[in-house]
Design an enzyme around this catalytic site. Structure first.
Site, PDB file in Angstrom:
ATOM      1  N   LYS A   9       9.109  13.833  -1.019  1.00 55.13           N
ATOM      2  CA  LYS A   9       8.966  13.853  -2.405  1.00 55.13           C
ATOM      3  C   LYS A   9       8.864  15.102  -3.016  1.00 55.13           C
ATOM      4  O   LYS A   9       8.268  16.099  -2.513  1.00 55.13           O
ATOM      5  CB  LYS A   9       7.519  13.259  -2.602  1.00 55.13           C
ATOM      6  CG  LYS A   9       7.284  13.216  -4.110  1.00 55.13           C
ATOM      7  CD  LYS A   9       8.090  12.481  -4.981  1.00 55.13           C
ATOM      8  CE  LYS A   9       8.054  10.996  -5.095  1.00 55.13           C
ATOM      9  NZ  LYS A   9       9.038  10.039  -5.638  1.00 55.13           N
ATOM     10  N   HIS A  44       5.271  -0.586  -1.096  1.00 52.62           N
ATOM     11  CA  HIS A  44       5.545   0.588  -1.950  1.00 52.62           C
ATOM     12  C   HIS A  44       4.103   1.457  -1.992  1.00 52.62           C
ATOM     13  O   HIS A  44       3.286   0.855  -2.640  1.00 52.62           O
ATOM     14  CB  HIS A  44       6.134   0.250  -3.361  1.00 52.62           C
ATOM     15  CG  HIS A  44       6.389   1.530  -4.303  1.00 52.62           C
ATOM     16  ND1 HIS A  44       5.646   1.618  -5.411  1.00 52.62           N
ATOM     17  CD2 HIS A  44       7.003   2.229  -4.034  1.00 52.62           C
ATOM     18  CE1 HIS A  44       6.200   2.647  -5.911  1.00 52.62           C
ATOM     19  NE2 HIS A  44       7.062   3.395  -5.232  1.00 52.62           N
ATOM     20  N   ARG A  45       4.214   2.620  -1.466  1.00 46.63           N
ATOM     21  CA  ARG A  45       2.978   3.418  -1.487  1.00 46.63           C
ATOM     22  C   ARG A  45       1.855   2.629  -0.722  1.00 46.63           C
ATOM     23  O   ARG A  45       0.761   3.006  -1.028  1.00 46.63           O
ATOM     24  CB  ARG A  45       2.538   4.061  -2.723  1.00 46.63           C
ATOM     25  CG  ARG A  45       3.656   4.705  -3.497  1.00 46.63           C
ATOM     26  CD  ARG A  45       3.244   4.944  -4.943  1.00 46.63           C
ATOM     27  NE  ARG A  45       4.531   5.298  -5.897  1.00 46.63           N
ATOM     28  CZ  ARG A  45       4.464   5.229  -7.142  1.00 46.63           C
ATOM     29  NH1 ARG A  45       3.314   5.470  -7.850  1.00 46.63           N
ATOM     30  NH2 ARG A  45       5.487   5.577  -7.967  1.00 46.63           N
ATOM     31  N   ASP A  68       5.104  -3.269  -4.995  1.00 49.73           N
ATOM     32  CA  ASP A  68       3.737  -2.767  -5.004  1.00 49.73           C
ATOM     33  C   ASP A  68       3.003  -4.201  -4.663  1.00 49.73           C
ATOM     34  O   ASP A  68       1.860  -4.054  -4.102  1.00 49.73           O
ATOM     35  CB  ASP A  68       3.235  -2.952  -6.292  1.00 49.73           C
ATOM     36  CG  ASP A  68       3.625  -1.246  -6.898  1.00 49.73           C
ATOM     37  OD1 ASP A  68       4.442  -0.670  -6.210  1.00 49.73           O
ATOM     38  OD2 ASP A  68       3.375  -0.869  -8.140  1.00 49.73           O
ATOM     39  N   GLU A 113       9.475   8.782   2.407  1.00 46.05           N
ATOM     40  CA  GLU A 113      10.142   9.560   1.400  1.00 46.05           C
ATOM     41  C   GLU A 113       9.692  11.046   1.292  1.00 46.05           C
ATOM     42  O   GLU A 113       8.282  11.355   1.118  1.00 46.05           O
ATOM     43  CB  GLU A 113       9.808   8.877  -0.138  1.00 46.05           C
ATOM     44  CG  GLU A 113      10.384   9.885  -1.239  1.00 46.05           C
ATOM     45  CD  GLU A 113      10.406   9.283  -2.616  1.00 46.05           C
ATOM     46  OE1 GLU A 113       9.545   8.210  -2.854  1.00 46.05           O
ATOM     47  OE2 GLU A 113      10.610   9.902  -3.549  1.00 46.05           O
ATOM     48  N   ASP A 159       4.842   8.736   0.500  1.00 45.32           N
ATOM     49  CA  ASP A 159       5.445   9.926  -0.147  1.00 45.32           C
ATOM     50  C   ASP A 159       4.874  11.352   0.519  1.00 45.32           C
ATOM     51  O   ASP A 159       3.771  11.322   0.478  1.00 45.32           O
ATOM     52  CB  ASP A 159       4.898   9.929  -1.783  1.00 45.32           C
ATOM     53  CG  ASP A 159       5.832   8.837  -2.467  1.00 45.32           C
ATOM     54  OD1 ASP A 159       6.903   8.836  -2.448  1.00 45.32           O
ATOM     55  OD2 ASP A 159       4.928   7.798  -2.951  1.00 45.32           O
ATOM     56  N   GLU A 166       5.838   2.436   2.525  1.00 47.01           N
ATOM     57  CA  GLU A 166       6.465   3.418   2.041  1.00 47.01           C
ATOM     58  C   GLU A 166       5.494   4.392   1.644  1.00 47.01           C
ATOM     59  O   GLU A 166       4.306   4.167   1.222  1.00 47.01           O
ATOM     60  CB  GLU A 166       7.172   3.136   0.842  1.00 47.01           C
ATOM     61  CG  GLU A 166       8.212   4.082   0.262  1.00 47.01           C
ATOM     62  CD  GLU A 166       7.792   4.992  -0.782  1.00 47.01           C
ATOM     63  OE1 GLU A 166       8.469   5.659  -1.328  1.00 47.01           O
ATOM     64  OE2 GLU A 166       6.567   4.454  -1.321  1.00 47.01           O
ATOM     65  N   HIS A 201       1.817  10.559  -4.205  1.00 46.91           N
ATOM     66  CA  HIS A 201       2.924  10.498  -5.030  1.00 46.91           C
ATOM     67  C   HIS A 201       3.295  11.708  -5.892  1.00 46.91           C
ATOM     68  O   HIS A 201       4.471  12.344  -6.164  1.00 46.91           O
ATOM     69  CB  HIS A 201       3.142   9.198  -5.745  1.00 46.91           C
ATOM     70  CG  HIS A 201       4.369   9.397  -6.472  1.00 46.91           C
ATOM     71  ND1 HIS A 201       4.334   9.651  -7.835  1.00 46.91           N
ATOM     72  CD2 HIS A 201       5.464   8.716  -6.284  1.00 46.91           C
ATOM     73  CE1 HIS A 201       5.740   9.161  -8.411  1.00 46.91           C
ATOM     74  NE2 HIS A 201       6.406   8.605  -7.336  1.00 46.91           N
TER      75      HIS A 201
HETATM   76  O1  G3P Z   1      10.843   3.735  -2.243  1.00 42.48           O
HETATM   77  C1  G3P Z   1      11.515   4.308  -3.581  1.00 42.48           C
HETATM   78  C2  G3P Z   1      10.268   4.554  -4.439  1.00 42.48           C
HETATM   79  O2  G3P Z   1       9.294   4.910  -3.629  1.00 42.48           O
HETATM   80  C3  G3P Z   1      10.819   5.917  -5.090  1.00 42.48           C
HETATM   81  O3  G3P Z   1      10.164   5.985  -6.427  1.00 42.48           O
HETATM   82  O4  G3P Z   1       8.592   7.231  -7.691  1.00 42.48           O
HETATM   83  O5  G3P Z   1       7.607   5.448  -6.590  1.00 42.48           O
HETATM   84  O6  G3P Z   1       8.549   7.450  -5.273  1.00 42.48           O
HETATM   85  P1  G3P Z   1       8.605   6.635  -6.568  1.00 42.48           P
HETATM   86 CA    CA Z   2       7.983   6.785  -3.029  1.00 38.51          CA
END
Ligand code: G3P
Ligand code: CA
Length: 283
Positions: free
Chosen positions: A146, A43-44, A270, A144, A72, A70, A85
């Site tokens: 965003k 994640h990120r 994470d 993503e 953003d 992942e 993000h």
């Molecule tokens: O992969 C989904 C997740 O990244 C969405 O939430 O706020 O971390 O971008 P957020």
């Molecule tokens: Ca995200």
């Protein structure tokens, strides 16, 4: 039978007869089998270990063998796609202001690493192009969009960047595009019909109906909800309409284990190392 079990043991597959283990397969071999079936999304980037949405975090995700990183994607005032993000730079850089109000040159001068740890001082806000060029073929990329409603034309720019690199064919690369903005995903799917798309769903979608899931399935391949709304029934219903489910965001081993037990298809975490361990199979 013994020979059959031995072959399974070599393959890392364990079988339990009655309550006793049939043979002494190391139990962590079983968890390796399980980990291969669970898609591991950093994640990120591996953002528990390095500053989110930086090249350091993405590289860490690759080093930790995540299946996907992942990212953003947002857009600067002068139209450059950058990875960050929040819609402001305030939390994750030493600057202030909205991403969409800053030029790329201004954003590029910011320090995106020191807020996390001094070891990462000087990390830059990456561009979308940089990440595609650096990580294509090394890991999957879960893209993503965003707040795309703030950035008219962002779907087209993302599509152009993928098509230029011939990354819009499913056989070429592991690419998924997702957003909380579902209209944006419909538009993106029209631009990139061969790329899998995902619908993100926050807590307000806890009571998503079968009709809504069927509508999502008409243009999306993934229904990716906040992990707090995931139940076994929701997982089944998502699968029944032909989509997969990658809940977000696991930040502890317990949360990852819970998602394993719900039989989701992937875990957005994470900490990629949490997706490689399942204690039920290590007792
Ligand atoms: O992969 C989904 C997740 O990244 C969405 O939430 O706020 O971390 O971008 P957020
Ligand atoms: Ca995200």
């Amino acid at each position: 039978m013994k020979r059959f079990l031995s072959i399974l043991a070599l393959m890392g597959i364990g079988i339990t007869l009655s309550s006793q283990p049939a043979f002494a397969t190391p139990v962590n071999e079983i968890s390796k089998q399980q980990q291969q079936q669970m898609i591991n999304v950093a994640h990120r980037g591996a953002s528990g270990h390095a500053p989110e949405n930086t090249m350091a975090a993405f590289q860490k995700g690759v080093d930790m063998k995540a299946d996907y990183i992942e990212i953003d994607v947002q857009m600067t005032k002068d139209g450059e796609l950058v990875l960050i993000h929040d819609t402001t730079v305030d939390r994750t850089t030493d600057g202030i202001g909205y991403v969409g109000d800053l030029t790329f040159e201004a954003i590029r001068q910011l320090d995106a690493g020191s807020w996390f740890h001094e070891e990462y001082a000087g990390e830059k806000v990456p561009t979308f192009d940089e990440v595609l060029d650096s990580f294509r073929g090394k890991t999957g990329i879960l893209i993503e969009l965003k707040a795309p409603e703030l950035y008219p034309g962002i779907e087209e720019k993302v599509a152009v960047a993928l098509i230029e690199r011939n990354m819009h064919k499913p056989n070429n690369n592991k690419i998924i595009i997702q957003s909380f903005n579902h209209e944006s995903m419909k538009k993106s799917k029209e631009l990139l019909p061969e790329v899998p798309h995902g619908v993100l769903a926050g807590p307000s979608w806890a009571n998503v109906t079968d009709e809504q899931l069927a509508e999502f399935a008409s243009y999306a391949d993934y229904f990716n909800p906040n992990m707090n709304i995931v139940t076994p029934e929701l997982v089944d219903r998502v699968h029944e309409v032909g989509m997969m489910i990658f809940p977000y965001t696991s930040r502890s081993q317990e949360q990852a284990n819970h998602l394993f037990d719900l039989n989701v298809d992937g875990i957005v975490s994470d900490f990629p190392e949490h997706v490689y361990y399942h204690p039920v199979h290590n007792q």
